[in-house]
Every structure is written in C-alpha cells, then in structure tokens.
Design a protein around this motif. Structure first.
Motif, PDB file in Angstrom:
ATOM      1  N   ARG A  40      51.940  39.850  14.525  1.00  0.00           N
ATOM      2  CA  ARG A  40      51.332  38.971  13.522  1.00  0.00           C
ATOM      3  C   ARG A  40      51.929  37.582  13.704  1.00  0.00           C
ATOM      4  O   ARG A  40      53.107  37.359  13.434  1.00  0.00           O
ATOM      5  N   ILE A  41      51.092  36.650  14.161  1.00  0.00           N
ATOM      6  CA  ILE A  41      51.568  35.313  14.517  1.00  0.00           C
ATOM      7  C   ILE A  41      50.886  34.267  13.648  1.00  0.00           C
ATOM      8  O   ILE A  41      49.668  34.301  13.463  1.00  0.00           O
ATOM      9  N   VAL A  42      51.678  33.336  13.133  1.00  0.00           N
ATOM     10  CA  VAL A  42      51.145  32.144  12.486  1.00  0.00           C
ATOM     11  C   VAL A  42      51.461  30.963  13.397  1.00  0.00           C
ATOM     12  O   VAL A  42      52.610  30.783  13.813  1.00  0.00           O
ATOM     13  N   SER A  43      50.450  30.168  13.718  1.00  0.00           N
ATOM     14  CA  SER A  43      50.643  28.982  14.552  1.00  0.00           C
ATOM     15  C   SER A  43      50.295  27.737  13.750  1.00  0.00           C
ATOM     16  O   SER A  43      49.204  27.640  13.183  1.00  0.00           O
ATOM     17  N   LEU A  44      51.222  26.786  13.724  1.00  0.00           N
ATOM     18  CA  LEU A  44      51.050  25.584  12.907  1.00  0.00           C
ATOM     19  C   LEU A  44      50.941  24.310  13.744  1.00  0.00           C
ATOM     20  O   LEU A  44      51.242  23.214  13.268  1.00  0.00           O
ATOM     21  N   LEU A  45      50.501  24.466  14.992  1.00  0.00           N
ATOM     22  CA  LEU A  45      50.260  23.311  15.864  1.00  0.00           C
ATOM     23  C   LEU A  45      49.092  23.668  16.783  1.00  0.00           C
ATOM     24  O   LEU A  45      49.130  24.705  17.445  1.00  0.00           O
ATOM     25  N   PRO A  46      48.045  22.829  16.827  1.00  0.00           N
ATOM     26  CA  PRO A  46      46.865  23.184  17.616  1.00  0.00           C
ATOM     27  C   PRO A  46      47.157  23.538  19.066  1.00  0.00           C
ATOM     28  O   PRO A  46      46.585  24.492  19.600  1.00  0.00           O
ATOM     29  N   SER A  47      48.038  22.784  19.712  1.00  0.00           N
ATOM     30  CA  SER A  47      48.318  23.067  21.124  1.00  0.00           C
ATOM     31  C   SER A  47      48.981  24.427  21.292  1.00  0.00           C
ATOM     32  O   SER A  47      48.775  25.116  22.305  1.00  0.00           O
ATOM     33  N   LEU A  48      49.776  24.858  20.301  1.00  0.00           N
ATOM     34  CA  LEU A  48      50.393  26.179  20.370  1.00  0.00           C
ATOM     35  C   LEU A  48      49.369  27.276  20.091  1.00  0.00           C
ATOM     36  O   LEU A  48      49.383  28.342  20.717  1.00  0.00           O
ATOM     37  N   THR A  49      48.446  27.019  19.153  1.00  0.00           N
ATOM     38  CA  THR A  49      47.355  27.961  18.901  1.00  0.00           C
ATOM     39  C   THR A  49      46.562  28.180  20.183  1.00  0.00           C
ATOM     40  O   THR A  49      46.247  29.327  20.567  1.00  0.00           O
ATOM     41  N   GLU A  50      46.247  27.082  20.854  1.00  0.00           N
ATOM     42  CA  GLU A  50      45.458  27.169  22.081  1.00  0.00           C
ATOM     43  C   GLU A  50      46.236  27.870  23.190  1.00  0.00           C
ATOM     44  O   GLU A  50      45.653  28.591  24.014  1.00  0.00           O
ATOM     45  N   THR A  51      47.549  27.685  23.196  1.00  0.00           N
ATOM     46  CA  THR A  51      48.383  28.352  24.196  1.00  0.00           C
ATOM     47  C   THR A  51      48.383  29.857  23.986  1.00  0.00           C
ATOM     48  O   THR A  51      48.265  30.636  24.943  1.00  0.00           O
ATOM     49  N   VAL A  81      46.562  29.813  10.910  1.00  0.00           N
ATOM     50  CA  VAL A  81      46.765  28.618  11.724  1.00  0.00           C
ATOM     51  C   VAL A  81      46.783  27.388  10.816  1.00  0.00           C
ATOM     52  O   VAL A  81      46.461  27.462   9.634  1.00  0.00           O
ATOM     53  N   ASP A  82      47.145  26.241  11.401  1.00  0.00           N
ATOM     54  CA  ASP A  82      47.121  24.987  10.641  1.00  0.00           C
ATOM     55  C   ASP A  82      45.678  24.500  10.492  1.00  0.00           C
ATOM     56  O   ASP A  82      44.763  24.998  11.158  1.00  0.00           O
ATOM     57  N   ARG A  83      45.486  23.509   9.648  1.00  0.00           N
ATOM     58  CA  ARG A  83      44.126  23.047   9.330  1.00  0.00           C
ATOM     59  C   ARG A  83      43.438  22.353  10.507  1.00  0.00           C
ATOM     60  O   ARG A  83      42.214  22.193  10.507  1.00  0.00           O
ATOM     61  N   TYR A  84      44.192  21.930  11.508  1.00  0.00           N
ATOM     62  CA  TYR A  84      43.607  21.193  12.621  1.00  0.00           C
ATOM     63  C   TYR A  84      43.253  22.079  13.819  1.00  0.00           C
ATOM     64  O   TYR A  84      42.533  21.636  14.711  1.00  0.00           O
ATOM     65  N   SER A  85      43.752  23.291  13.866  1.00  0.00           N
ATOM     66  CA  SER A  85      43.431  24.192  14.971  1.00  0.00           C
ATOM     67  C   SER A  85      41.953  24.572  14.891  1.00  0.00           C
ATOM     68  O   SER A  85      41.500  25.086  13.872  1.00  0.00           O
ATOM     69  N   GLY A 139      47.875  24.869   5.830  1.00  0.00           N
ATOM     70  CA  GLY A 139      48.415  23.520   5.754  1.00  0.00           C
ATOM     71  C   GLY A 139      48.383  22.837   7.097  1.00  0.00           C
ATOM     72  O   GLY A 139      47.806  23.326   8.071  1.00  0.00           O
ATOM     73  N   GLY A 140      49.018  21.654   7.151  1.00  0.00           N
ATOM     74  CA  GLY A 140      49.084  20.911   8.403  1.00  0.00           C
ATOM     75  C   GLY A 140      50.377  21.188   9.130  1.00  0.00           C
ATOM     76  O   GLY A 140      51.249  21.904   8.632  1.00  0.00           O
ATOM     77  N   GLY A 141      50.495  20.617  10.313  1.00  0.00           N
ATOM     78  CA  GLY A 141      51.727  20.798  11.063  1.00  0.00           C
ATOM     79  C   GLY A 141      52.915  20.168  10.361  1.00  0.00           C
ATOM     80  O   GLY A 141      54.031  20.697  10.387  1.00  0.00           O
ATOM     81  N   ILE A 142      52.662  19.031   9.706  1.00  0.00           N
ATOM     82  CA  ILE A 142      53.752  18.325   9.025  1.00  0.00           C
ATOM     83  C   ILE A 142      54.023  18.917   7.646  1.00  0.00           C
ATOM     84  O   ILE A 142      55.154  18.929   7.168  1.00  0.00           O
ATOM     85  N   ASP A 143      52.965  19.431   7.005  1.00  0.00           N
ATOM     86  CA  ASP A 143      53.113  19.936   5.636  1.00  0.00           C
ATOM     87  C   ASP A 143      52.576  21.363   5.511  1.00  0.00           C
ATOM     88  O   ASP A 143      51.569  21.595   4.832  1.00  0.00           O
ATOM     89  N   SER A 182      58.741  18.585  14.939  1.00  0.00           N
ATOM     90  CA  SER A 182      58.639  17.507  13.958  1.00  0.00           C
ATOM     91  C   SER A 182      58.120  17.987  12.610  1.00  0.00           C
ATOM     92  O   SER A 182      58.077  17.225  11.651  1.00  0.00           O
ATOM     93  N   ALA A 183      57.720  19.254  12.524  1.00  0.00           N
ATOM     94  CA  ALA A 183      57.161  19.785  11.281  1.00  0.00           C
ATOM     95  C   ALA A 183      58.253  20.129  10.280  1.00  0.00           C
ATOM     96  O   ALA A 183      59.391  20.420  10.648  1.00  0.00           O
ATOM     97  N   ARG A 184      57.885  20.098   9.010  1.00  0.00           N
ATOM     98  CA  ARG A 184      58.806  20.514   7.953  1.00  0.00           C
ATOM     99  C   ARG A 184      58.705  22.020   7.759  1.00  0.00           C
ATOM    100  O   ARG A 184      57.676  22.614   8.048  1.00  0.00           O
ATOM    101  N   GLY A 185      59.764  22.607   7.242  1.00  0.00           N
ATOM    102  CA  GLY A 185      59.674  23.990   6.805  1.00  0.00           C
ATOM    103  C   GLY A 185      60.383  25.013   7.658  1.00  0.00           C
ATOM    104  O   GLY A 185      60.534  26.168   7.234  1.00  0.00           O
ATOM    105  N   ALA A 186      60.855  24.649   8.851  1.00  0.00           N
ATOM    106  CA  ALA A 186      61.474  25.630   9.739  1.00  0.00           C
ATOM    107  C   ALA A 186      62.682  26.300   9.089  1.00  0.00           C
ATOM    108  O   ALA A 186      62.830  27.537   9.131  1.00  0.00           O
ATOM    109  N   GLU A 187      63.538  25.503   8.480  1.00  0.00           N
ATOM    110  CA  GLU A 187      64.738  26.065   7.842  1.00  0.00           C
ATOM    111  C   GLU A 187      64.352  26.944   6.646  1.00  0.00           C
ATOM    112  O   GLU A 187      64.973  27.988   6.408  1.00  0.00           O
TER     113      GLU A 187
END
Length: 299
Positions: free
Chosen positions: A44-55, A68-72, A85-89, A108-113
C-alpha cells in the motif's frame, strides 16, 4: 520438562524468524540522507510527488498505489485514486487513514517527520537531474522489490528515446538560443536544471546560465537583453508575455518563434521522471518547427 523444551523451541523459532526478517530488510538512504528500513515489500503506497507516482507506475507497480497528491495525473489508471493534498501541504489525516506501508514524498515537502512519528515509513526523494531520475528509479525499485534489471531497462529506454529526439533535429535547428519559462513570476529553467540538460542534449543553447541555480526567478529585462531565438512556455504563462515591458518588441515575439504548450504538455515538460523522453520530443519538435519558420534572410 517437555513443556519447557517446547517453550525453548518456540522462542528459538521466533528468534530465528526475526533474524530472517531483519536479514531480508532493505535499508535505503533517501535524499534527506536518512537511512530508511523497508522490512517487507510494500503493498500500500501513497505518493505525494507526480514524478514519483509516474516512477512507481513505470516500474509496473501502479496497482499498489492507494493515494496520490492532487497534481499526479498520469497514467490514466490513477484517475480515481484518493487525492491527499499537495506535495508541499499533504493531508496528514488522509494519508494516515489510507494505512500505507510506504509514503513517497519530496524532500521539500512538509510532513515527513510527522508521518514517521505516526509510525509510517517515509522515503523522501526529489529528482533534479537526468542522473537523479535514474538514481531515484533504482531506489524506488529496491523499495518495491522490483529487480534492478527492470529499473535499468526502463532507464535505458528513456535515455535512448532522448537520444533519438536529439538525432531527429536537423542541423539548421541546432545551436538556437532558448528561454524556457516554468512559471509566470517569471521563473526560468537554467542550464543546471533537468530541463536545461535536455535542451543541451538537443543541441540548444540556454540563455540562463547554471550559475543562477536550476529554476531562478529572473528580471524580465534579462530576457529582453538576451534576445533568445526561441521561447518555450506553457499556455497559462504565454497570455501575459506581450504585456511585459519590452517583450512585444523582442525578435522571438515579433516573428512568433514562441512554443506555448498545452497544460498536459507542460506537465510532461516540468517533471523529472519517466516521461523525460516525451518532453525531449516536444522540445525537439519546437526547435525544428521554429527553425523552419525562421524568416528568409535571417542567419
């Protein structure tokens, strides 16, 4: 005595099982320089960056995405996935509720910690160059237990297609000076960006030097002084270009040597990921078409 012996055997088995699990775990260093332990193959994967989703999808693992994020927006098979949400938020609650065993996100995204504190496994990766795309693809492949041979095969296909795009450009279209705008502030793509790398491989010259950083905010007068032969820009940014001081008198604007890309094409162009070959073909077509459009008598 028999019960004690059975208990000892059970403990020994659990210890052995734990040892085997740990020995099979994958430890990967992400772009935060954090060592991330992948204990079992993520399902079960969540991807929050379009380039990573595509990868993930380029590696044949699209079916494991649960958010996924809103831009994928590529490939089409992810259209119905929940947006988190977005990659940043990123939407922390939505991500946690999806119960992912791996979260892919930008450095560069928030939330990792926060995700890590909630017990989620986070891999932060942000490709910024052609070499990064290959490297990130290999790391994602390792995380998802995809053979590296498959990751390398995908990369070879991308790299070969970029080379093919470069070879498709006629000699007279080489060496043109290009301004590539990524957003309307304006921000441009310099020589040190992955877009700049593609332009270089296509034989174009970038008016923005690497010393400005990959995607610098620039003074519009800089472009006027530089007088690019060709301008590349998304449709949404093109609308107000002529209103910028001095821009309507630039040679590239007067002779309509501007390639303005549709929104779906812009998505391809600005993502450092598996669709770089498609981006190269779009840029190659622009260089070729505008070279052929050059007014007679122009050098």
């Amino acid at each position: 005595m028999l019960e004690r012996f059975t208990a000892i055997r059970r403990i020994a088995w659990l210890v052995l099982l734990g040892f085997c699990t740990l020995s099979q775990a994958e430890v990967l260093r992400d772009d935060r320089q954090v060592d991330v332990t992948i204990i079992k193959t993520p399902q079960r994967i969540v991807s929050l960056l379009p380039s990573l989703t595509e990868t993930v999808c380029a590696l044949g693992q699209c079916q494991k995405l649960v958010g996924v994020d809103r831009y994928s927006n590529w490939p089409e098979t992810i259209a119905k996935l929940p947006r988190m949400g977005g990659g940043i938020d990123p939407n922390i609650e939505s991500v946690v509720a999806a119960k992912p065993d791996l979260v892919l996100m930008a450095t560069s995204a928030r939330g990792a910690e926060r995700f890590a504190a909630l017990g989620l496994t986070v891999l932060a990766l942000e490709p910024r160059s052609h070499a990064d795309v290959q490297r990130v693809m290999r790391i994602v492949a390792q995380a998802l237990d995809v053979p590296l041979a498959e990751s390398d095969r995908v990369w070879r296909h991308i790299d070969a297609a970029v080379n093919a795009a470069a070879q498709s450009i006629p000699a007279q279209a080489k060496g043109q000076r290009v301004y590539f705008e990524v957003s309307a502030a304006p921000y441009g793509a310099s020589e040190s960006s992955f877009i700049g790398e593609t332009l270089q491989r296509l034989g174009a010259r970038n008016i923005l030097p690497a010393s400005l950083g990959p995607f610098p905010k620039i003074n519009p007068e800089f472009v006027v002084r530089a007088q690019p032969d060709i301008i590349m820009v998304g449709d949404s940014n093109f609308a107000d270009m002529a209103s910028r001081p001095g821009w309507q008198n630039m040679h590239a604007m007067r002779t309509q040597r501007v390639c303005h890309f549709k929104s779906e094409e812009s998505d391809v162009l600005v993502r450092a990921g598996p669709r770089m070959a498609e981006a190269a073909r779009l840029m190659a077509k622009c260089l070729t078409d505008k070279a052929n459009d050059k007014p007679k008598g122009q050098p």
